[in-house]
Design an enzyme around this catalytic site. Structure first.
Site, short mmCIF file in Angstrom:
data_model
loop_
_atom_site.label_atom_id
_atom_site.label_comp_id
_atom_site.label_asym_id
_atom_site.label_seq_id
_atom_site.Cartn_x
_atom_site.Cartn_y
_atom_site.Cartn_z
N GLU A 1 37.29 42.10 32.97
CA GLU A 1 37.22 43.27 33.85
C GLU A 1 37.17 44.59 33.06
OE1 GLU A 1 39.33 41.47 37.85
OE2 GLU A 1 40.63 42.10 36.21
N GLY B 1 38.73 38.41 46.15
CA GLY B 1 38.20 37.51 47.16
C GLY B 1 37.97 38.31 48.44
N MET C 1 45.31 39.75 43.11
CA MET C 1 46.62 39.38 42.57
C MET C 1 47.35 40.51 41.83
SD MET C 1 45.56 35.52 41.34
CE MET C 1 47.24 34.99 40.99
N GLU C 2 46.82 41.74 41.87
CA GLU C 2 47.47 42.82 41.10
C GLU C 2 47.58 44.17 41.81
OE1 GLU C 2 44.62 41.32 39.89
OE2 GLU C 2 45.57 39.76 38.66
N ASP D 1 34.23 36.17 45.22
CA ASP D 1 34.30 34.92 45.98
C ASP D 1 34.80 35.26 47.38
OD1 ASP D 1 37.43 34.31 46.18
OD2 ASP D 1 37.02 35.17 44.22
N1 SAH Z 1 40.02 31.65 36.20
C1 SAH Z 1 41.22 32.34 35.75
C2 SAH Z 1 42.15 32.64 36.91
C3 SAH Z 1 41.60 33.70 37.82
S1 SAH Z 1 42.76 34.24 38.99
C4 SAH Z 1 41.93 31.45 34.74
O1 SAH Z 1 41.74 30.25 34.72
O2 SAH Z 1 42.68 32.00 33.93
C5 SAH Z 1 41.78 35.38 39.93
C6 SAH Z 1 41.72 36.81 39.43
O3 SAH Z 1 40.72 37.51 40.14
C7 SAH Z 1 42.99 37.60 39.68
O4 SAH Z 1 43.16 38.58 38.68
C8 SAH Z 1 42.76 38.23 41.07
O5 SAH Z 1 43.18 39.57 41.13
C9 SAH Z 1 41.26 38.16 41.31
N2 SAH Z 1 40.80 37.32 42.44
C10 SAH Z 1 39.50 37.08 42.71
N3 SAH Z 1 39.36 36.22 43.75
C11 SAH Z 1 40.62 35.90 44.16
C12 SAH Z 1 41.12 35.02 45.16
N4 SAH Z 1 40.31 34.30 45.94
N5 SAH Z 1 42.47 34.92 45.31
C13 SAH Z 1 43.30 35.65 44.53
N6 SAH Z 1 42.87 36.47 43.54
C14 SAH Z 1 41.53 36.61 43.34
#
Ligand code: SAH
Length: 230
Positions: free
Chosen positions: A12, A78, A172-173, A196
């Site tokens: 990001e 998302g 998530m932040e 997504d």
């Molecule tokens: N693929 C990563 C994990 C990603 S978590 C790994 O394996 O380390 C998702 C990140 O994108 C988080 O920082 C959150 O803020 C954002 N995000 C995007 N889509 C999301 C969703 N459907 N639910 C929660 N957070 C989402």
């Protein structure tokens, strides 16, 4: 002006670091902070790592140690609203924590005593973003963003968050950063490009669109930075 720009994941902030070119680094509290000047501003840039706790640490350090006067969050989310497609941009009008649950004591979901359910973002930064969107010919959605320590990949959980908080997107932040900035009295702005739709396909879509959506958000944020303080 001292401007903090943060994301959660390396992907990001990478487009931002590529654009600013040269910077110095400073390691503190488990993060690398990238410092540079950009136009007439001084920037401090960092990714926090995923989730509310790590993002709260990073935002606190940016406010307290780096003296940020404004904090801009750039990242992916998302989508909940049907109007939001992958790659679309949403700026938060307000943010809430969808995973806070002390309802056993009669409190509503998302409420912590002496806190608020919804933390509103700064009006002037939202107005600036609206101007940037018009000039760039971009449709910028404005709505509620719900934050929690869960990657949501379920139609049921997504529907619950939509019904309970009237949220348009989730991640998530954002709400933890909002809470930090609100408490430090720092104007803040949260922008997310959709990666997504928080449904059964979310994991696959996220991996496919993380980089492209992160770039959409980062490009917009840098355009805002260029106009800040005008
Ligand atoms: N693929 C990563 C994990 C990603 S978590 C790994 O394996 O380390 C998702 C990140 O994108 C988080 O920082 C959150 O803020 C954002 N995000 C995007 N889509 C999301 C969703 N459907 N639910 C929660 N957070 C989402």
């Amino acid at each position: 002006m001292k401007i903090a720009i943060m994301g959660a994941m390396r992907e990001e902030i990478t487009p931002i670091l590529e654009e600013v070119g040269s910077y110095s680094t400073f390691e503190h509290a488990g993060n690398i902070f990238y410092e540079c000047s950009y136009g007439e501003h001084d920037l401090v840039i960092a990714y926090s790592k995923i989730g509310k706790v790590f993002s709260a640490i990073t935002a606190s350090v940016m406010c307290e140690r780096f003296g940020a006067e404004v904090l801009l969050f750039s990242g992916v989310a998302g989508g909940i609203s049907k109007e939001l497609k992958i790659g679309d941009l949403i700026m938060a009008s307000a943010l809430c924590q969808h995973d806070v649950d002390i309802v056993a004591f009669g409190h509503p979901y998302g409420f912590i005593p002496e806190g608020v359910i919804m933390t509103e973002t700064n009006d002037e930064l939202r107005a600036l973003a609206a101007e940037v969107a018009v000039d760039m010919g971009i449709d910028l959605y404005e709505g509620i963003i719900a934050t929690g320590d869960q990657f949501v990949a379920s139609a049921e959980r997504k529907a619950w968050i939509e019904t309970t908080f009237h949220a348009d997107a989730l991640e998530m932040e954002g709400a933890s950063v909002a809470c930090v900035c609100h408490n430090f009295g720092i104007p803040f702005f949260v922008l997310r490009a959709i990666s997504d739709s928080a449904d059964g396909e979310a994991g696959i879509d996220f991996d496919t669109f993380l980089q492209s959506s992160a770039k959409v958000s980062a490009t917009f944020i840098l355009e805002m930075v260029k106009r800040l303080g005008d």
